[in-house]
Design a protein around this motif. Sequence first.
Motif: not given
Ligand SMILES: CC(C)(COP(=O)(O)OP(=O)(O)OC[C@H]1O[C@@H](n2cnc3c(N)ncnc32)[C@H](O)[C@@H]1OP(=O)(O)O)[C@@H](O)C(=O)NCCC(=O)NCCS
Length: 169
Positions: A90, A92, A102-103, A131, A140
């Motif tokens: 996953l 973004v 992401g969601t 991570n 969440k």
């Molecule tokens: C994790 C990831 C996919 C989230 O993408 P995103 O589109 O920004 O996520 P969303 O907007 O759908 O976030 C959903 C919720 O999670 C929380 N959240 C997302 N990333 C977060 C972070 N890095 N730290 C804290 N909270 C986070 C958001 O604040 C949101 O909370 P809310 O429901 O209270 O508003 C993105 O940060 C990413 O690509 N990270 C690097 C790769 C990674 O770690 N992938 C997961 C591997 S398992």
Amino acid sequence: MKSANFDLLMNGFTIRSMVPDDIIEVKALVATTPGLALWDWETDENLARSLERNPGLAQVALDWKTRKGRPEIAGAVLIGEGHMSMIHHLAVKPEARGHRLGTRIVRAGLKRLFQMEDAARRVYITTLRDNLGAQLFWSKFGAEKQAHGDLCLFTLNLNDEQHRIWLQD
Ligand SMILES: CC(C)(COP(=O)(O)OP(=O)(O)OC[C@H]1O[C@@H](n2cnc3c(N)ncnc32)[C@H](O)[C@@H]1OP(=O)(O)O)[C@@H](O)C(=O)NCCC(=O)NCCS
């Protein structure tokens, strides 16, 4: 009331299932995302076979604000179904985070999984121990942390009542 899809479109994003032609761009996204890595066996051919075995489950978010005459992949998730279901890779793009992409891509793929009659509804996700962002994201999302070693293991039970609303909307 404005729908979440409307908000997504207003921000220039759409979501669809991943197709084999996306693989090169998805691999580039995963390779440049800290905390994620591709395994040696994840060749273009093997990833295309995985898409074929799991039709419609993997998702991409497209960013249409690129001025390149074509959209760019801003987010991706791979979902595999077997004895259990797994979520992989996953990601973004940093500039597209915070729009719930992401969601939305995870939900879109899991909705397809939920509609498959015989699919394993227990979904496993692993994250690296350091991570913390990913762990917060999965908590969440409603996933349960099962173990915490070098890898954290999260599980989602799609039969849980808390997931019914978005799975069936
Ligand atoms: C994790 C990831 C996919 C989230 O993408 P995103 O589109 O920004 O996520 P969303 O907007 O759908 O976030 C959903 C919720 O999670 C929380 N959240 C997302 N990333 C977060 C972070 N890095 N730290 C804290 N909270 C986070 C958001 O604040 C949101 O909370 P809310 O429901 O209270 O508003 C993105 O940060 C990413 O690509 N990270 C690097 C790769 C990674 O770690 N992938 C997961 C591997 S398992």
